[in-house]
Design a protein around this motif. Structure first.
Motif, PDB file in Angstrom:
ATOM      1  N   VAL A  16       0.950  -1.246  -0.034  1.00 17.12           N
ATOM      2  CA  VAL A  16      -0.065  -0.106   0.083  1.00 17.12           C
ATOM      3  C   VAL A  16       0.954   1.257   0.027  1.00 17.12           C
ATOM      4  CG1 VAL A  16      -1.660   1.345   1.180  1.00 17.12           C
ATOM      5  CG2 VAL A  16      -1.893  -1.068   1.206  1.00 17.12           C
ATOM      6  N   ILE A  17       0.855   1.912  -1.163  1.00 21.72           N
ATOM      7  CA  ILE A  17       1.526   3.435  -1.098  1.00 21.72           C
ATOM      8  C   ILE A  17       0.664   4.426  -0.852  1.00 21.72           C
ATOM      9  CG2 ILE A  17       3.150   4.808  -2.602  1.00 21.72           C
ATOM     10  CD1 ILE A  17       3.802   2.295  -4.119  1.00 21.72           C
ATOM     11  N   ALA A  18       1.086   5.163   0.284  1.00 23.28           N
ATOM     12  CA  ALA A  18       0.225   6.294   0.662  1.00 23.28           C
ATOM     13  C   ALA A  18       0.677   7.570  -0.157  1.00 23.28           C
ATOM     14  CB  ALA A  18       0.298   6.586   2.165  1.00 23.28           C
ATOM     15  N   ALA A  19      -0.057   8.121  -1.018  1.00 23.45           N
ATOM     16  CA  ALA A  19       0.128   9.212  -1.869  1.00 23.45           C
ATOM     17  C   ALA A  19      -0.937  10.263  -1.878  1.00 23.45           C
ATOM     18  CB  ALA A  19       0.656   8.714  -3.088  1.00 23.45           C
ATOM     19  N   GLY A  39      13.600  13.502 -13.416  1.00 21.62           N
ATOM     20  CA  GLY A  39      12.919  13.341 -14.638  1.00 21.62           C
ATOM     21  C   GLY A  39      11.556  12.499 -14.686  1.00 21.62           C
ATOM     22  N   LYS A  40      11.201  12.384 -13.318  1.00 23.63           N
ATOM     23  CA  LYS A  40       9.991  11.749 -13.304  1.00 23.63           C
ATOM     24  C   LYS A  40       9.246  11.900 -11.921  1.00 23.63           C
ATOM     25  CE  LYS A  40      12.324   7.350 -12.441  1.00 23.63           C
ATOM     26  NZ  LYS A  40      12.650   6.110 -12.869  1.00 23.63           N
ATOM     27  N   PRO A  41       7.887  11.747 -12.079  1.00 21.25           N
ATOM     28  CA  PRO A  41       7.215  12.054 -10.860  1.00 21.25           C
ATOM     29  C   PRO A  41       7.854  11.383  -9.745  1.00 21.25           C
ATOM     30  CG  PRO A  41       5.517  11.792 -12.487  1.00 21.25           C
ATOM     31  CD  PRO A  41       7.018  11.477 -12.914  1.00 21.25           C
ATOM     32  N   MET A  42       7.759  12.191  -8.482  1.00 19.22           N
ATOM     33  CA  MET A  42       8.520  11.360  -7.140  1.00 19.22           C
ATOM     34  C   MET A  42       7.941  10.020  -6.709  1.00 19.22           C
ATOM     35  SD  MET A  42       8.657  12.998  -3.328  1.00 19.22           S
ATOM     36  CE  MET A  42       8.809  14.518  -3.867  1.00 19.22           C
ATOM     37  N   LEU A  43       6.354  10.080  -6.868  1.00 20.71           N
ATOM     38  CA  LEU A  43       5.932   8.661  -6.495  1.00 20.71           C
ATOM     39  C   LEU A  43       6.490   7.652  -7.595  1.00 20.71           C
ATOM     40  CD1 LEU A  43       3.445   7.310  -5.315  1.00 20.71           C
ATOM     41  CD2 LEU A  43       1.878   8.445  -6.948  1.00 20.71           C
ATOM     42  N   GLN A  44       6.663   8.020  -8.706  1.00 23.77           N
ATOM     43  CA  GLN A  44       6.933   6.896  -9.766  1.00 23.77           C
ATOM     44  C   GLN A  44       8.217   6.201  -9.253  1.00 23.77           C
ATOM     45  OE1 GLN A  44       6.971   8.146 -13.758  1.00 23.77           O
ATOM     46  NE2 GLN A  44       8.016   6.501 -14.574  1.00 23.77           N
ATOM     47  N   HIS A  45       9.096   6.593  -8.726  1.00 23.72           N
ATOM     48  CA  HIS A  45      10.404   5.887  -8.074  1.00 23.72           C
ATOM     49  C   HIS A  45       9.724   4.698  -7.025  1.00 23.72           C
ATOM     50  CE1 HIS A  45      13.283   8.826  -9.499  1.00 23.72           C
ATOM     51  NE2 HIS A  45      12.338   9.732  -9.551  1.00 23.72           N
ATOM     52  N   VAL A  61      -1.997   1.902  -4.891  1.00 22.79           N
ATOM     53  CA  VAL A  61      -1.574   3.409  -4.322  1.00 22.79           C
ATOM     54  C   VAL A  61      -2.788   4.110  -4.043  1.00 22.79           C
ATOM     55  CG1 VAL A  61      -0.580   5.685  -5.465  1.00 22.79           C
ATOM     56  CG2 VAL A  61       0.196   3.464  -6.172  1.00 22.79           C
ATOM     57  N   VAL A  62      -2.856   4.701  -2.843  1.00 20.40           N
ATOM     58  CA  VAL A  62      -3.799   5.805  -2.195  1.00 20.40           C
ATOM     59  C   VAL A  62      -3.472   7.332  -2.724  1.00 20.40           C
ATOM     60  CG1 VAL A  62      -5.386   5.996  -0.342  1.00 20.40           C
ATOM     61  CG2 VAL A  62      -4.096   4.007  -0.552  1.00 20.40           C
ATOM     62  N   THR A  63      -4.671   7.697  -3.296  1.00 19.90           N
ATOM     63  CA  THR A  63      -4.277   9.240  -3.556  1.00 19.90           C
ATOM     64  C   THR A  63      -5.414  10.099  -3.405  1.00 19.90           C
ATOM     65  OG1 THR A  63      -3.143  10.767  -5.230  1.00 19.90           O
ATOM     66  CG2 THR A  63      -4.692   9.003  -6.123  1.00 19.90           C
ATOM     67  N   ARG A  64      -5.340  11.444  -3.413  1.00 17.30           N
ATOM     68  CA  ARG A  64      -6.482  12.124  -3.494  1.00 17.30           C
ATOM     69  C   ARG A  64      -7.527  12.007  -4.780  1.00 17.30           C
ATOM     70  NH1 ARG A  64      -3.816  18.156  -2.832  1.00 17.30           N
ATOM     71  NH2 ARG A  64      -3.455  17.658  -4.940  1.00 17.30           N
ATOM     72  N   SER A  65      -8.820  12.329  -4.218  1.00 16.70           N
ATOM     73  CA  SER A  65      -9.828  12.046  -5.768  1.00 16.70           C
ATOM     74  C   SER A  65      -9.161  13.059  -6.804  1.00 16.70           C
ATOM     75  CB  SER A  65     -11.209  12.365  -5.221  1.00 16.70           C
ATOM     76  OG  SER A  65     -11.155  13.731  -4.673  1.00 16.70           O
ATOM     77  N   ILE A 113       3.517  -1.063   3.857  1.00 19.07           N
ATOM     78  CA  ILE A 113       3.013   0.076   3.855  1.00 19.07           C
ATOM     79  C   ILE A 113       4.243   1.302   3.574  1.00 19.07           C
ATOM     80  CG2 ILE A 113       1.827   1.954   5.038  1.00 19.07           C
ATOM     81  CD1 ILE A 113       0.246  -0.482   6.573  1.00 19.07           C
ATOM     82  N   HIS A 114       3.969   2.111   2.284  1.00 22.55           N
ATOM     83  CA  HIS A 114       5.153   2.921   2.358  1.00 22.55           C
ATOM     84  C   HIS A 114       4.532   4.320   1.724  1.00 22.55           C
ATOM     85  CE1 HIS A 114       9.222   4.002   0.890  1.00 22.55           C
ATOM     86  NE2 HIS A 114       8.641   4.412  -0.417  1.00 22.55           N
ATOM     87  N   ASP A 115       5.455   5.387   2.184  1.00 22.52           N
ATOM     88  CA  ASP A 115       5.132   6.681   1.787  1.00 22.52           C
ATOM     89  C   ASP A 115       5.600   7.043   0.647  1.00 22.52           C
ATOM     90  OD1 ASP A 115       3.582   7.376   4.250  1.00 22.52           O
ATOM     91  OD2 ASP A 115       5.421   7.839   5.198  1.00 22.52           O
ATOM     92  N   GLY A 116       4.574   7.632  -0.295  1.00 26.07           N
ATOM     93  CA  GLY A 116       5.022   7.952  -1.704  1.00 26.07           C
ATOM     94  C   GLY A 116       6.116   9.025  -1.620  1.00 26.07           C
ATOM     95  N   ALA A 117       6.240   9.790  -0.640  1.00 24.79           N
ATOM     96  CA  ALA A 117       6.878  10.648  -0.361  1.00 24.79           C
ATOM     97  C   ALA A 117       8.475  10.288   0.084  1.00 24.79           C
ATOM     98  CB  ALA A 117       6.661  11.815   0.455  1.00 24.79           C
ATOM     99  N   ARG A 118       8.657   8.870  -0.166  1.00 24.95           N
ATOM    100  CA  ARG A 118       9.915   8.331   0.162  1.00 24.95           C
ATOM    101  C   ARG A 118      10.399   7.805  -1.022  1.00 24.95           C
ATOM    102  NH1 ARG A 118      11.550   8.391   5.548  1.00 24.95           N
ATOM    103  NH2 ARG A 118       9.817   8.624   7.191  1.00 24.95           N
ATOM    104  N   PRO A 119      11.060   8.554  -2.016  1.00 20.69           N
ATOM    105  CA  PRO A 119      11.511   8.030  -3.567  1.00 20.69           C
ATOM    106  C   PRO A 119      12.598   7.249  -3.585  1.00 20.69           C
ATOM    107  CG  PRO A 119      11.661  10.236  -3.219  1.00 20.69           C
ATOM    108  CD  PRO A 119      11.259  10.026  -1.821  1.00 20.69           C
TER     109      PRO A 119
END
Ligand code: MG
Length: 390
Positions: A16-19, A39-45, A61-65, A113-119
């Motif tokens: 589960v990636i919290a983004a 060169g790519k969105p942080m989350l992609q890493h 991946v869990v994200t804002r609507s 469980i991982h934070d999308g802000a830890r690329p």
């Protein structure tokens, strides 16, 4: 729980990636996990790290609507063994993670469980956690705190906990699926709020273990957290050789049929020489005359690609890679257009880079000067080198 598979870890591992964070501290209205990094969105890493792992069978991946569409199209472009599921999060990180957990199949054994802000997550780091979670059921990656930490209330220090006992907890955090689901459900019933998932398991009274993480696995909170861009070095090269009868015409390692060839100590590959000089220039390493003197008999008739190989050895020793190459060959004759693709391929291979990173141009000098009179061929080349991270 089912038996562990032969890989040594219980069969079904989900991520589960919290983004869903808005990243207000990044000073951007945009979700910070979609901001570019290398060169790519942080989350992609993070998604790419998990998508490449054989152990992982499910990614949510869990994200804002409002970011749902952007994250879905990003996820669709990533080669994964299974499609990456993207679901809408909640008001808080905890709520978002809970919704991610609920989106997983019921027979999931383990969840990461991982934070999308830890690329800067690596598969090696994840595997460290996977090896431990099987024994301990709840594991957080963490690093020892370097600063002394004070507990402060209303500007006044109330406590200085002993630093030796303090660890900064990161993600990934890894759990038995049933355990973390129970922990989240209890937290919801009791109105418990925590900033990480381990704390919810702690609240159940169940043990949580720590696995050494890496300081490099930072959480990107403010723009200053982002590492500086990679070093980029630029070099320029120029070379001329005389056209004479009875010699082969070699350009970029490709022999081109022509009644004249280039005169020189080696195979006189004027293009490869200019590229080598550009590489040496970018490294601050002088020129090819210093490295391969034409008084040295061992270089007589040698293929310049072999010399280029030696220069590439210096490039690699410095942890550098070729960014791109652009060269212009100035020759009145022969017509080089039919040979450009072959030259490009050969040079790209020698430089360890993709063909699209190598550009070869051919020009005449409109009949002017020594190139115009067909007495010789001149080449100018520019290259960029990049410093590999880590
Ligand atoms: Mg030369």
């Amino acid at each position: 729980m089912r038996e562990a598979g032969s890989s040594g870890i219980g069969t079904k591992v989900a991520v589960v990636i919290a983004a869903a964070g808005s990243g207000r501290r990044m000073g951007a209205g945009e979700n910070k996990v979609l901001l570019p990094l290398d060169g790519k969105p942080m989350l992609q890493h993070s998604i790419e790290c998990f998508a490449a792992m054989d152990e992982v069978s499910e990614i949510v991946v869990v994200t804002r609507s409002e970011d749902l569409e952007a994250v879905r199209s990003l996820a669709a472009g990533i080669v994964a063994r299974r499609p990456v599921q993207v679901v809408t999060g909640g008001e808080t990180r905890q709520e978002s993670v809970f919704l991610g957990l609920k989106a997983l199949p019921g027979d999931t054994d383990w969840v990461i469980i991982h934070d999308g802000a830890r690329p800067f997550i690596t598969a090696e780091l994840v595997r460290r956690g996977l090896a431990a979670v099987r024994r301990h059921l709840a594991v957080g990656l963490a690093v020892p705190v370097k600063d002394t930490i004070k507990r402060v209330r209303e500007g006044r220090v109330v406590d200085t906990p002993p630093r030796a006992e303090l660890w900064a907890v990161q993600t990934p955090q890894l759990f038995s699926y049933q355990l973390i689901l129970r922990a989240h459900e209890q937290a919801r019933q009791k109105g418990l709020q925590a900033t990480d998932d381990c704390a919810l398991v702690e609240a159940l009274g169940e043990p949580v273990h720590i696995v050494p993480g890496e300081y490099a696995n930072i959480k990107v909170t403010t723009p200053e957290d982002l590492p500086p861009p990679e070093d980029s070095l630029v070099g320029f090269g120029f070379d001329v050789h005389r056209l004479v009868p009875g010699r082969p015409l070699v350009l970029g390692g490709v022999e081109i049929p022509f009644e004249l060839g280039l005169l020189g100590h080696s195979d006189a590959d004027v293009l490869t020489h200019a590229v080598m000089d550009a590489l040496l220039g970018a490294m601050g390493e002088g020129d090819i005359g210093e490295h391969f003197p034409d008084t040295d008999p061992s270089y007589a008739g040698i293929s310049s690609l072999l010399l280029l190989e030696r220069v590439m050895g210096l490039v690699r020793e410095r942890s550098l890679t070729v960014g791109n190459v652009d060269a212009v060959i100035v020759a009145q004759r022969p017509k080089l257009t039919p040979w450009k693709a072959a030259i490009r391929g050969k040079l790209a291979q020698a430089l360890g880079t993709a063909e699209r990173q190598v550009n070869i141009k051919a020009s005449t000098s409109e009949g002017l000067g020594f190139t115009g009179r067909g007495e010789g061929i001149a080449v100018q080349a520019v290259v960029s080198l990049r410093r590999r991270r880590g």
